[in-house]
Write a protein that holds these residues in place. Structure first.
Motif, mmCIF file in Angstrom:
data_model
loop_
_atom_site.group_PDB
_atom_site.id
_atom_site.type_symbol
_atom_site.label_atom_id
_atom_site.label_comp_id
_atom_site.label_asym_id
_atom_site.label_seq_id
_atom_site.Cartn_x
_atom_site.Cartn_y
_atom_site.Cartn_z
ATOM 1 N N ALA A 260 0.793 -1.224 0.000
ATOM 2 C CA ALA A 260 0.000 0.000 0.000
ATOM 3 C C ALA A 260 0.826 1.276 0.000
ATOM 4 C CB ALA A 260 -0.971 0.007 1.176
ATOM 5 N N PRO A 261 1.910 1.391 0.830
ATOM 6 C CA PRO A 261 2.605 2.666 0.851
ATOM 7 C C PRO A 261 3.189 3.089 -0.487
ATOM 8 C CG PRO A 261 3.178 1.349 2.764
ATOM 9 C CD PRO A 261 2.392 0.472 1.839
ATOM 10 N N SER A 262 3.472 2.135 -1.388
ATOM 11 C CA SER A 262 4.059 2.509 -2.660
ATOM 12 C C SER A 262 3.041 3.127 -3.611
ATOM 13 C CB SER A 262 4.705 1.279 -3.315
ATOM 14 O OG SER A 262 3.718 0.304 -3.591
ATOM 15 N N VAL A 263 1.750 2.891 -3.379
ATOM 16 C CA VAL A 263 0.755 3.421 -4.303
ATOM 17 C C VAL A 263 -0.321 4.242 -3.613
ATOM 18 C CG1 VAL A 263 1.072 1.582 -5.994
ATOM 19 C CG2 VAL A 263 -0.546 1.271 -4.142
ATOM 20 N N LEU A 264 -0.401 4.147 -2.308
ATOM 21 C CA LEU A 264 -1.388 4.911 -1.558
ATOM 22 C C LEU A 264 -0.670 5.867 -0.617
ATOM 23 C CD1 LEU A 264 -3.829 2.028 -0.680
ATOM 24 C CD2 LEU A 264 -4.302 3.900 -2.229
ATOM 25 N N PRO A 265 -1.212 7.067 -0.421
ATOM 26 C CA PRO A 265 -0.551 8.008 0.482
ATOM 27 C C PRO A 265 -0.571 7.509 1.917
ATOM 28 C CG PRO A 265 -2.713 8.817 -0.146
ATOM 29 C CD PRO A 265 -2.445 7.603 -0.994
ATOM 30 N N SER A 266 0.405 7.953 2.690
ATOM 31 C CA SER A 266 0.471 7.627 4.104
ATOM 32 C C SER A 266 0.468 8.918 4.899
ATOM 33 C CB SER A 266 1.740 6.830 4.432
ATOM 34 O OG SER A 266 1.746 5.584 3.778
ATOM 35 N N VAL A 267 -0.057 8.858 6.089
ATOM 36 C CA VAL A 267 -0.012 10.008 6.987
ATOM 37 C C VAL A 267 0.845 9.637 8.185
ATOM 38 C CG1 VAL A 267 -2.242 10.928 6.298
ATOM 39 C CG2 VAL A 267 -2.125 9.309 8.181
ATOM 40 N N LEU A 268 1.511 10.637 8.729
ATOM 41 C CA LEU A 268 2.244 10.454 9.966
ATOM 42 C C LEU A 268 1.310 10.772 11.120
ATOM 43 C CD1 LEU A 268 5.276 10.126 11.175
ATOM 44 C CD2 LEU A 268 4.990 12.552 11.647
ATOM 45 N N LEU A 269 1.162 9.840 12.035
ATOM 46 C CA LEU A 269 0.365 10.057 13.235
ATOM 47 C C LEU A 269 1.296 10.028 14.440
ATOM 48 C CD1 LEU A 269 -2.821 7.895 12.615
ATOM 49 C CD2 LEU A 269 -2.456 10.311 12.151
ATOM 50 N N ALA A 270 1.134 11.006 15.310
ATOM 51 C CA ALA A 270 2.006 11.124 16.475
ATOM 52 C C ALA A 270 1.167 11.213 17.731
ATOM 53 C CB ALA A 270 2.898 12.359 16.350
ATOM 54 N N ARG A 271 1.742 10.748 18.819
ATOM 55 C CA ARG A 271 1.102 10.823 20.125
ATOM 56 C C ARG A 271 2.127 11.376 21.104
ATOM 57 N NH1 ARG A 271 -3.421 8.701 22.335
ATOM 58 N NH2 ARG A 271 -3.886 7.637 20.379
ATOM 59 N N ALA A 272 1.641 12.285 21.974
ATOM 60 C CA ALA A 272 2.566 12.966 22.873
ATOM 61 C C ALA A 272 3.022 12.076 24.025
ATOM 62 C CB ALA A 272 1.915 14.242 23.417
ATOM 63 N N ARG A 273 2.103 11.337 24.598
ATOM 64 C CA ARG A 273 2.474 10.514 25.761
ATOM 65 C C ARG A 273 1.880 9.116 25.602
ATOM 66 N NH1 ARG A 273 4.965 13.469 29.549
ATOM 67 N NH2 ARG A 273 4.644 15.715 29.565
ATOM 68 N N PRO A 274 2.738 8.103 25.445
ATOM 69 C CA PRO A 274 4.181 8.212 25.294
ATOM 70 C C PRO A 274 4.531 8.791 23.926
ATOM 71 C CG PRO A 274 3.496 5.952 24.952
ATOM 72 C CD PRO A 274 2.267 6.701 25.392
ATOM 73 N N LEU A 275 5.646 9.479 23.836
ATOM 74 C CA LEU A 275 6.031 10.141 22.595
ATOM 75 C C LEU A 275 6.313 9.098 21.517
ATOM 76 C CD1 LEU A 275 6.613 12.820 21.217
ATOM 77 C CD2 LEU A 275 8.985 12.628 21.967
ATOM 78 N N ARG A 276 5.524 9.152 20.451
ATOM 79 C CA ARG A 276 5.669 8.161 19.390
ATOM 80 C C ARG A 276 5.093 8.732 18.106
ATOM 81 N NH1 ARG A 276 3.875 1.784 19.224
ATOM 82 N NH2 ARG A 276 3.950 1.573 16.972
ATOM 83 N N ALA A 277 5.693 8.371 16.981
ATOM 84 C CA ALA A 277 5.174 8.765 15.672
ATOM 85 C C ALA A 277 5.443 7.633 14.689
ATOM 86 C CB ALA A 277 5.816 10.054 15.194
ATOM 87 N N ASP A 278 4.465 7.309 13.861
ATOM 88 C CA ASP A 278 4.670 6.325 12.815
ATOM 89 C C ASP A 278 3.726 6.616 11.656
ATOM 90 O OD1 ASP A 278 2.990 3.596 14.591
ATOM 91 O OD2 ASP A 278 2.315 5.573 13.991
ATOM 92 N N TYR A 279 4.043 6.034 10.508
ATOM 93 C CA TYR A 279 3.266 6.256 9.296
ATOM 94 C C TYR A 279 2.184 5.196 9.173
ATOM 95 C CZ TYR A 279 6.638 9.727 7.709
ATOM 96 O OH TYR A 279 7.409 10.848 7.601
ATOM 97 N N ARG A 280 1.015 5.623 8.713
ATOM 98 C CA ARG A 280 -0.094 4.712 8.475
ATOM 99 C C ARG A 280 -0.596 4.913 7.038
ATOM 100 N NH1 ARG A 280 -2.417 3.211 13.514
ATOM 101 N NH2 ARG A 280 -0.882 3.666 15.125
ATOM 102 N N ALA A 281 -0.873 3.785 6.357
ATOM 103 C CA ALA A 281 -1.504 3.905 5.042
ATOM 104 C C ALA A 281 -2.826 4.643 5.213
ATOM 105 C CB ALA A 281 -1.724 2.529 4.427
ATOM 106 N N TRP A 282 -3.067 5.626 4.344
ATOM 107 C CA TRP A 282 -4.196 6.547 4.533
ATOM 108 C C TRP A 282 -5.243 6.304 3.462
ATOM 109 C CZ3 TRP A 282 -7.343 9.157 7.147
ATOM 110 C CH2 TRP A 282 -7.971 10.324 6.717
ATOM 111 N N PRO A 283 -6.318 5.592 3.801
ATOM 112 C CA PRO A 283 -7.401 5.434 2.822
ATOM 113 C C PRO A 283 -7.985 6.780 2.434
ATOM 114 C CG PRO A 283 -7.661 3.895 4.637
ATOM 115 C CD PRO A 283 -6.590 4.855 5.044
#
Length: 589
Positions: A260-283
């Motif tokens: 999916a990431p190669s053909v569908l856009p991804s969004v970065l989602l972050a959370r403050a506590r605990p501090l974390r960020a990762d990419y998710r395939a974005w329908p």
């Protein structure tokens, strides 16, 4: 690549090297590599390190009159470095460049072209308050990349959203970045209209965080939270302008969907506590940019289909409910459930429950049924592949016919199906372990056609003179034994679902339509017999094509493929992920 070409390359700037006792560990922006195997490796690296950084390996080897053994070792080492993105073909810039050239040299496949694309670029930070914390951090990140930065006030933007725009490097590209309390996001690069629509949808999905609990002045977000968001958004914009792969394609996290990431856009989602960020395939609910309107090929394996389902049911980015076992008992049959969005909790049909011989099969069947209900009950059939969708549609059409009454002329003698090992297992579970008094009958759907329907009914207190009670299990398959086995399995699923104490829940019964996908690229062990689920699925898969042909002859039709004039957005989204959406025949609506 030839050895001669490799010796003309140089080590990518920024690569760090750690000698090991009998090897090397290299870390670069585009990859890492560990080489082990002998004490000569660190010595070879000491010989090559400086010439390799300057692109003079060929010159070194010629000056040493190196023999074939040394040259072969050098070429092997360079080949490994190149395969992991640690070499670059272009010579070092003269004079040395600034931040843009340094970044391009460390990460770009063609550093010169990437630096040239950015040299004429200008960044713009648009926000309701351009000097605010998030906008300020984004401006500093872009400036650190060597770009001139303009700041523009747009009072119509939400206070917690910032729009980053890039001018002068091809088509205008934008990234939206925002935060809602302790949550944040950065969209994929796109046009202003596209990223605005994505940001609106993301903010609606993420929602506002609850107010923090604690003393007055308590800040729910650590100091690094907004700079992390701003830096990630600036990085995505710089990569888009320089013609580099999006950062979402880096790393090894294949949780959403590896394709999916190669053909569908991804969004970065972050959370403050605990501090974390990762990419998710974005329908994403909206597709404005033409390059976003993409479609994956149908899944080739069950694993692929489940990964795509995971992306479509992501808790933050997904558009459909995720079928999960949750607190449902998994014995004697695996169960999964999901709530339908928009339905009132506790109302009839607000929840789906389903089961199958394996939990993964139950979850995928449940997902397809939930999608059908959200598209409009009776309007569409959804499947993971075209064959799966056709199988579900044809079985559904056959099951909509009146259930056979006891003693129907086309009844099949028990000798033809009673010894089916899967039937024996599920029938013993139903009547023995679960204590259900029931009877089973199998009929041929039409003379001369190998298609059979099996129905399990509870034994009525009034005997055979009483009206037949509603079926507990009802299945249509290619052999009497398979139909009986699925009917018994369906009866177990329905009985266990009723015992969960969730009145009004719809029950999704299993069938054999998933068998070809479930067995694709799966080798059945030689010791497995028909009593094992793997062998049974393999046998079902071998009969599925002929079974669908028989059902088409009985119905004298085939599931429609042409899309109706009005196509729900959800149908297009499912098809973008490789699922098949078949409109129901007009007479079934």
């Amino acid at each position: 690549m030839s050895g001669a070409a490799l010796t003309d390359r140089r080590l990518r700037p920024g690569v760090a090297v750690t000698p090991l006792r009998a090897g090397l560990h290299l870390r670069g922006r585009r990859g890492t590599l560990t080489l082990e195997g002998g004490g000569a490796l660190p010595a070879l690296w000491r010989l090559l390190a400086e010439p390799l950084r300057e692109g003079r390996v060929a010159e070194l080897l010629d000056s040493m009159a190196a023999g074939p053994t040394l040259r072969a070792s050098v070429h092997t080492l360079l080949g490994q470095l190149d395969a992991h993105g640690l070499l670059v073909a272009e010579p070092a810039p003269a004079p040395p460049g600034g931040p843009v050239a340094d970044w391009a040299g460390a990460s770009a496949e063609r550093p010169g072209a990437a630096a040239a694309a950015l040299a004429s670029a200008r960044a713009e930070v648009v926000a309701a308050a351009p000097q605010g914390p998030l906008a300020g951090a984004a401006g500093r990140a872009l400036a650190a990349g060597g770009l001139p930065v303009d700041r523009t006030t747009d009072p119509e933007l939400p206070a917690d959203r910032v729009l980053l725009r890039l001018h002068g490097a091809g088509p205008e590209r934008c990234v939206a970045v925002g935060h809602l309390g302790g949550k944040g996001y950065a969209t994929a690069p796109g046009s202003p209209a596209q990223v605005g629509a994505d940001a609106d949808a993301l903010e609606a999905r993420l929602g506002r965080s609850d107010p923090p609990r604690g003393p007055a002045g308590f800040d729910p977000a650590p100091a690094a939270f907004l700079p992390l968001l701003a830096g990630a958004a600036a990085h995505r914009l710089l990569c888009a302008a320089a013609g580099q792969p999006d950062p979402s394609r880096e790393g090894e996290d294949e949780r959403p969907a590896p394709d999916a990431p190669s053909v569908l856009p991804s969004v970065l989602l972050a959370r403050a506590r605990p501090l974390r960020a990762d990419y998710r395939a974005w329908p994403g609910p909206v597709r404005i940019d033409a390059d976003r309107r993409v479609r994956l090929a149908p899944a080739g394996t069950l694993v692929e289909a489940l990964r795509r389902m995971a992306a479509l049911t992501d808790e933050h980015c997904g558009a459909l409910p995720e079928p999960l076992p949750a607190d449902l008992r998994q014995l004697p049959v695996p169960l999964a459930g999901c709530a339908l969005p928009g339905a009132d909790a506790g109302s009839a049909g607000a929840e789906l429950l389903g089961g199958a011989a394996r939990l993964d099969l139950a979850r995928l069947d449940l997902f397809c049924r939930a999608a059908e209900l959200l598209l409009g009950e009776g309007l569409f059939t959804v499947g993971a592949t075209p064959g799966h969708a056709r199988g579900r549609a044809l079985r559904g059409a056959a099951l909509r016919l009146p259930a056979p009454a006891p003693g129907r002329p086309h009844a099949v003698a028990a000798e033809r199906w009673a010894d089916h090992p899967q039937l024996r297992h599920w029938w013993a579970t139903l009547t023995g372990r679960l204590g259900v008094a029931a009877r089973l009958e199998v009929v041929r759907l039409a003379p001369g056609v190998e298609a059979y329907r099996a129905v399990v009914r509870p034994c009525a207190p009034g005997g055979r003179s009483a009206p037949p009670p509603p079926p507990l299990g009802d299945a249509v398959e290619a052999t009497p034994g398979d139909a009986a086995a699925f009917a018994a399995l369906g009866a177990v699923v329905r009985t266990r679902a009723a015992a969960e104490g969730r009145p009004g829940a719809r029950v999704v019964a299993p069938d054999g339509a998933l068998a070809p996908l479930a067995t694709a690229a799966v080798r059945t062990a030689g010791w497995e017999d028909a009593g094992g689920t793997g062998r049974w699925l393999a046998d079902l898969a071998g009969r599925e094509e002929a079974h669908q042909g028989a059902l088409r002859r009985i119905a004298n039709t085939a599931p429609a493929v042409a899309a109706p004039r009005s196509r729900p957005e959800l149908a297009s989204l499912l098809e973008a992920f490789g699922f098949t959406v078949l409109p129901a025949p007009q007479e079934d609506r």
